[in-house]
Write a protein that holds these residues in place. Structure first.
Motif, PDB file in Angstrom:
ATOM      1  N   MET A  62       1.916   6.968  11.872  1.00  0.00           N
ATOM      2  CA  MET A  62       2.730   6.480  12.992  1.00  0.00           C
ATOM      3  C   MET A  62       3.478   7.634  13.656  1.00  0.00           C
ATOM      4  SD  MET A  62       4.371   2.870  11.612  1.00  0.00           S
ATOM      5  CE  MET A  62       5.293   2.620  13.141  1.00  0.00           C
ATOM      6  N   ALA A  63       4.052   8.510  12.852  1.00  0.00           N
ATOM      7  CA  ALA A  63       4.822   9.636  13.398  1.00  0.00           C
ATOM      8  C   ALA A  63       3.925  10.550  14.224  1.00  0.00           C
ATOM      9  CB  ALA A  63       5.485  10.406  12.260  1.00  0.00           C
ATOM     10  N   TYR A  83       9.760  10.748  -1.278  1.00  0.00           N
ATOM     11  CA  TYR A  83       8.612  10.420  -2.121  1.00  0.00           C
ATOM     12  C   TYR A  83       9.014   9.710  -3.414  1.00  0.00           C
ATOM     13  CZ  TYR A  83       5.914  13.255   1.106  1.00  0.00           C
ATOM     14  OH  TYR A  83       5.300  13.732   2.229  1.00  0.00           O
ATOM     15  N   ASN A  84      10.201   9.989  -3.929  1.00  0.00           N
ATOM     16  CA  ASN A  84      10.631   9.325  -5.170  1.00  0.00           C
ATOM     17  C   ASN A  84      10.771   7.823  -4.990  1.00  0.00           C
ATOM     18  OD1 ASN A  84      10.691  11.749  -6.510  1.00  0.00           O
ATOM     19  ND2 ASN A  84      12.907  12.052  -6.284  1.00  0.00           N
ATOM     20  N   ASP A 108      12.773   2.264   9.402  1.00  0.00           N
ATOM     21  CA  ASP A 108      12.568   2.584   7.994  1.00  0.00           C
ATOM     22  C   ASP A 108      11.255   1.970   7.528  1.00  0.00           C
ATOM     23  OD1 ASP A 108      14.959   3.991   7.674  1.00  0.00           O
ATOM     24  OD2 ASP A 108      16.081   2.138   7.371  1.00  0.00           O
ATOM     25  N   VAL A 109      10.450   2.758   6.850  1.00  0.00           N
ATOM     26  CA  VAL A 109       9.170   2.295   6.316  1.00  0.00           C
ATOM     27  C   VAL A 109       9.218   2.454   4.801  1.00  0.00           C
ATOM     28  CG1 VAL A 109       6.658   2.594   6.316  1.00  0.00           C
ATOM     29  CG2 VAL A 109       7.972   3.009   8.412  1.00  0.00           C
ATOM     30  N   ALA A 110       8.834   1.386   4.066  1.00  0.00           N
ATOM     31  CA  ALA A 110       8.904   1.435   2.603  1.00  0.00           C
ATOM     32  C   ALA A 110       7.641   0.862   1.998  1.00  0.00           C
ATOM     33  CB  ALA A 110      10.122   0.654   2.102  1.00  0.00           C
ATOM     34  N   THR A 111       7.238   1.435   0.891  1.00  0.00           N
ATOM     35  CA  THR A 111       6.194   0.837   0.068  1.00  0.00           C
ATOM     36  C   THR A 111       6.804  -0.378  -0.620  1.00  0.00           C
ATOM     37  OG1 THR A 111       5.234   3.010  -0.330  1.00  0.00           O
ATOM     38  CG2 THR A 111       4.622   1.243  -1.851  1.00  0.00           C
ATOM     39  N   ALA A 112       6.074  -1.515  -0.615  1.00  0.00           N
ATOM     40  CA  ALA A 112       6.579  -2.704  -1.309  1.00  0.00           C
ATOM     41  C   ALA A 112       6.932  -2.308  -2.733  1.00  0.00           C
ATOM     42  CB  ALA A 112       5.519  -3.801  -1.305  1.00  0.00           C
ATOM     43  N   GLY A 152       0.860  -1.176   0.000  1.00  0.00           N
ATOM     44  CA  GLY A 152       0.000   0.000   0.000  1.00  0.00           C
ATOM     45  C   GLY A 152       0.893   1.221   0.000  1.00  0.00           C
ATOM     46  N   ASP A 153       0.458   2.290   0.622  1.00  0.00           N
ATOM     47  CA  ASP A 153       1.240   3.525   0.666  1.00  0.00           C
ATOM     48  C   ASP A 153       2.052   3.584   1.955  1.00  0.00           C
ATOM     49  OD1 ASP A 153       2.240   6.098   0.756  1.00  0.00           O
ATOM     50  OD2 ASP A 153       0.469   7.000  -0.135  1.00  0.00           O
ATOM     51  N   GLY A 154       3.351   3.333   1.842  1.00  0.00           N
ATOM     52  CA  GLY A 154       4.212   3.310   3.013  1.00  0.00           C
ATOM     53  C   GLY A 154       4.351   4.657   3.674  1.00  0.00           C
ATOM     54  N   ILE A 155       4.409   5.714   2.878  1.00  0.00           N
ATOM     55  CA  ILE A 155       4.593   7.051   3.457  1.00  0.00           C
ATOM     56  C   ILE A 155       3.363   7.471   4.261  1.00  0.00           C
ATOM     57  CG2 ILE A 155       4.894   9.493   2.888  1.00  0.00           C
ATOM     58  CD1 ILE A 155       6.734   8.681   0.643  1.00  0.00           C
TER      59      ILE A 155
END
Length: 877
Positions: A514-515, A526-527, A542-546, A505-508
């Motif tokens: 969460m923040a 965002y890139n 660290d959080v990432a979109t798959a 999904g959208d990791g950001i």
């Protein structure tokens, strides 16, 4: 050049013996001398991507210096290779279980003993030399033993064959695979009973599983009903076979299962039987065959589970190209995703398949502009999503294909590769839905859910963060996982504070929520679809979109696309780093392991996920060494071959110096850095990353440097700055200034760091000479020399010292320097009315030396020394 070969019409014992010999002679090439037996052909059809065998035409006879001959010593049985062993200068090593006969060749090494299988001799040698084998290798070696001994039933079988087989089973040999490739002769009585059973056979489809039940009667007891059941299983190629035979006053039931969903021991339990999930039997006194057959069908319906199907192991969504896509564009897509072939679709309808080989041929003929429809294979073999994996495997073997599209109607929904099938065949896929049985009850006794391990190994703070991520994922309707190194180290019991979260999904967006709730700082990229959360105590996540990363050309920086969890994990370097654990509330702690990473941890293997891994990202070469030495495991043989090929192609020279330094500096901060650096040299990586530096000159120092760093820390002289700097100093301490400056410049060391390296080059030998000079008794003199060196060079000094008294002298000087700091400073001189200037430094340095030499001890004596020093200085002026 060394080659390993055997006899023509190569059988399973010969194949297994060649593989075993390769373990003893790792630098040798395996060469088939001619035709292969049918079962070896079938085996190689499925395993051709794993083992590298060469044909005779690929061998330059003039470069061969040694021939390792296995399972034969008769030159008439090795075809054209007989010309090699007839050369007088040829070194021949022989391993054979056949007795000597006229015409046999002799060699400088001869291990010839009459027993059931040649591979037994080689297995014994592997055991005696402590050479490990992987489960797949153990399976192949077991095939040789069971194939040549009739599953240990031939009269030629010895106790040593059985012992070798037992060792291989202990090492993970898969008897389910062994049984698929074997067959043996029957007695006349057995043939008659087999015929009767086949004539009476009834075929059932129960919960999608194909089951055969055969029944018969015999007036006398006939041995080998288990063998006949196995034979019927081989003939019919069904999922499970049960035979029911009345002999004398008893009814015997034997079951054989080829899939994990049919547990024969569980099925025959109500009949007072027993055995294993894949093989079991029962004996009933005075029973009726027909009644028992009906009961058996009812029991199977209750116990059987649906089989693993193509849809369970296929990859999806499928990367495709269109009929009008150009060959050049198709080549870029194949490179991007590391595939060896791709389906060609029009809309969602499958039109054909284009392979990398076809694309390369077209490019070689200057046809990059042409559409793929002119070169694709149109008559494509496909499978249905519900087709059992066993049938998919047979289709791939029969058609000798490496991948098969999964089609529902005319719509492409997935693809199954040879690798996917191999993982199920060798028990590396517990599947997203099933646990795979391979005959080794202890081998796969893992937890599917590791929540308890997480609670035990992770701090309450980290667990709270992971739980919170799961809670928020439910609100956002996304799936969230912890992935990579944290999962690896949880399973190994290592501490790891680097937590990576992957979001389908959208990791950001998830990181932002969460923040906000935790009061953490958020840094979003965002890139890349990534974000970093920094919590109040400094802990970061660290959080990432798959995502899937691809490389536009070898050694390039990766490009990024959003993707699924499976593809996100597939982009990673090694299987042991390609696992995830669910953080979602409905299955928190459930392990996700598509690529056999847990098995590779269990067997101690570093394995890449695809063949182009080292080409696309050469830094993985260095990382493979780091993980191998850190965890005291081994680089998997095929991965090691790919690594060596990449090193030979000098792909590391295409990588930016910043990326190389990132990997090298990580090594230099590891406790096993010395072993890692030695491994870089052994694999010929060293010259590509540290050009101009001779490894053997610095090897002794690197071997003991970590111990010296630890000892200095115990003395109170730990490294306070860059933890890697002692290693780069040690690496360069024998180099000339030009080479040292070149390395420092190559890896962009700061001016201060470079000065420390160059200062060490200039005076470490002088320091060693001063410490070794027994006539030098003044501590201040020794201190003056030692202080020319940076603190990061002290480990080098300690390591190069062979004699204990020198190490003690260094410790004494360092302690004296530390403890002799004057209690007064420049303020005292200022109070005496002196203006700041060089005299301050000279006076305080003079006081320090006097304290080191024991000429001054109390603060009053310090003041007197300073006053006297200043009066003399004024007099000189």
């Amino acid at each position: 050049m060394e080659i390993i070969t055997s006899h023509t019409n190569t059988d399973l014992d010969a194949l297994a013996s060649m593989v075993a010999a390769k373990k003893l002679y790792p630098g040798a090439e395996m060469v088939f001398p001619g035709k292969l037996s049918k079962n070896v052909e079938e085996f190689m059809s499925l395993h051709k991507d794993i083992f590298t065998f060469k044909a005779i035409k690929q061998i330059n006879f003039g470069t061969v210096t040694r021939v390792i001959l296995v399972d034969t010593k008769n030159p008439k049985r090795i075809g054209k290779l007989a010309d090699l062993i007839s050369r007088p200068d040829m070194d021949v090593h022989i391993y054979d279980h056949h007795p000597w006969t006229e015409g046999d060749v002799h060699g400088s090494v001869e291990l010839v003993e009459v027993m059931g299988a040649t591979v037994t001799l080689l297995v014994e040698k592997l055991i005696s030399e402590g050479i490990p084998v992987t489960p797949l290798e153990a399976t192949i070696l077991a095939l040789g033993i069971y194939g040549d001994t009739g599953s240990l039933l031939f009269t030629s079988t010895t106790h040593r064959d059985a012992a070798a087989a037992a060792w291989l089973i202990e090492k993970g040999a898969n008897l389910g695979v062994v049984s698929e490739f074997l067959g043996r002769p029957l007695t006349e009585e057995q043939k008659e009973l087999l015929k009767s059973l086949l004539m009476s056979a009834e075929r059932h489809v129960i919960n999608g599983v194909k089951v055969l039940i055969a029944r018969s009667k015999a007036s006398e007891f006939i041995i080998g009903l288990s063998l006949l059941t196995h034979t019927i299983s081989e003939i019919e190629r069904l999922d499970a076979v049960f035979t029911i035979v009345h002999m004398e006053d008893r009814v015997y039931i034997v079951g054989r299962s080829n899939i994990p969903q049919v547990n024969t021991a569980e099925i025959l339990g109500p009949f007072m039987g027993g055995g294993h999930p894949s093989a079991a039997s029962a004996t009933i006194k005075n029973g009726d065959v027909n009644e028992l057959a009906e009961r058996l069908v009812t029991t199977i319906k209750e116990k059987v589970k649906p089989p693993m199907a193509a849809s369970d192991i296929m990859s999806y969504p499928v990367k495709t190209v269109f009929p009008d896509t150009t060959i050049a564009e198709a080549s870029k897509v194949l490179m991007r995703y590391g595939h060896s072939g791709m389906p060609v679709v029009e809309g969602l309808v499958l039109k054909g398949v284009i392979s990398r080989r076809d694309v390369e041929k077209a490019l070689n003929h200057g046809l990059g502009h042409a559409p793929v429809k002119g070169y694709m294979t149109s008559n494509t073999v496909t499978v249905h999503p519900n087709m059992p994996v066993a049938e998919v495997r047979e289709i791939m073997i029969e058609n000798d294909i490496g991948r098969v599209p999964v089609v529902e109607g005319d719509r492409l929904i997935g693809i199954v590769s040879r690798t996917d099938v191999l993982r199920t065949l060798h028990g590396q896929v517990e599947g997203r839905f099933h646990a795979v049985h391979n005959g080794q009850s202890t081998q796969y006794s893992f937890y599917n859910n590791i929540a308890e391990i997480m609670v035990r190994e992770l701090s309450p703070t980290v667990m709270g963060i992971l739980r919170q991520a799961g809670n928020i994922s439910r609100e956002l309707d996304v799936r969230v996982y912890a992935a990579g190194g944290v999962v690896r180290d949880l399973l190994l019991g290592y501490q790891n504070i680097d937590v990576d979260i992957v979001v389908e999904g959208d990791g950001i967006t998830l990181a932002t929520v969460m923040a906000r709730r935790a009061g953490a700082k958020l840094r979003a990229h965002y890139n890349f679809g990534t974000a970093e959360l920094v919590f109040g105590d400094g802990f970061s996540v660290d959080v990432a979109t798959a995502r899937v990363e691809y490389y536009e050309y070898p050694a390039a920086l990766p490009q990024v696309e959003s993707s699924s969890l499976r593809q996100d994990l597939y982009r990673r370097d090694f299987t042991i780093n390609a696992m995830a654990v669910s953080l979602n509330e409905d299955n928190f702690g459930e392990l996700v392991d598509y690529f056999g990473g847990r098995d590779d941890l269990h067997y101690g293997l570093v394995r890449v996920l695809y063949n182009l891994s080292f080409i696309e990202d050469p830094t993985r070469i260095i990382r493979a060494v780091r993980f191998e030495q850190r965890y005291k495991i081994s680089i998997e043989p095929q991965t090691l071959k790919l690594l060596k090929d990449a090193v030979q192609q000098q792909v590391l020279l295409k990588v930016s110096n910043d990326r190389l330094w990132d990997e090298l500096s990580h090594i230099m901060m590891e406790p096993e850095a010395g072993k890692m650096l030695a491994r870089l040299d052994a694999l010929h990586i060293w010259p590509q990353v540290l050009p101009g530096v001779t490894f053997w000159e610095v090897q002794p120092v690197l071997k003991g440097l970590h111990k010296s760093i630890a000892r200095l820390e115990d003395w109170g002289f730990g490294i306070e700055g860059d933890p890697w700097l002692p290693y780069i100093i040690a690496i360069l301490h024998w180099s000339d200034r030009e080479v040292a400056e070149s390395i420092c410049s190559k890896y962009s060391l700061s001016r201060r760091q470079t000065e420390k390296v160059m200062a060490t080059l200039g005076c470490w030998k002088e320091v060693m000479a001063a410490l070794s000079d027994s006539s030098q008794t003044r501590i201040s003199g020794l201190a003056g020399v030692i202080l020319k060196l940076p603190r990061e060079a002290y480990p080098l000094l300690l390591t190069v010292m062979d004699e204990k008294h020198l190490k003690q002298r260094l410790k004494t000087v360092l302690n004296t320097i530390k403890e002799s700091r004057p209690s007064i400073n420049g303020n005292y001189i200022k109070k005496l009315g002196y203006k700041p200037g060089p005299v301050y430094r000279d006076a305080l340095n003079g006081l320090w030396k006097a304290k080191m030499d024991g000429l001054v001890s109390s603060e009053e004596e310090e003041r007197e020394f300073i006053q006297d020093f200043l009066r003399k200085a004024e007099g000189e002026l």
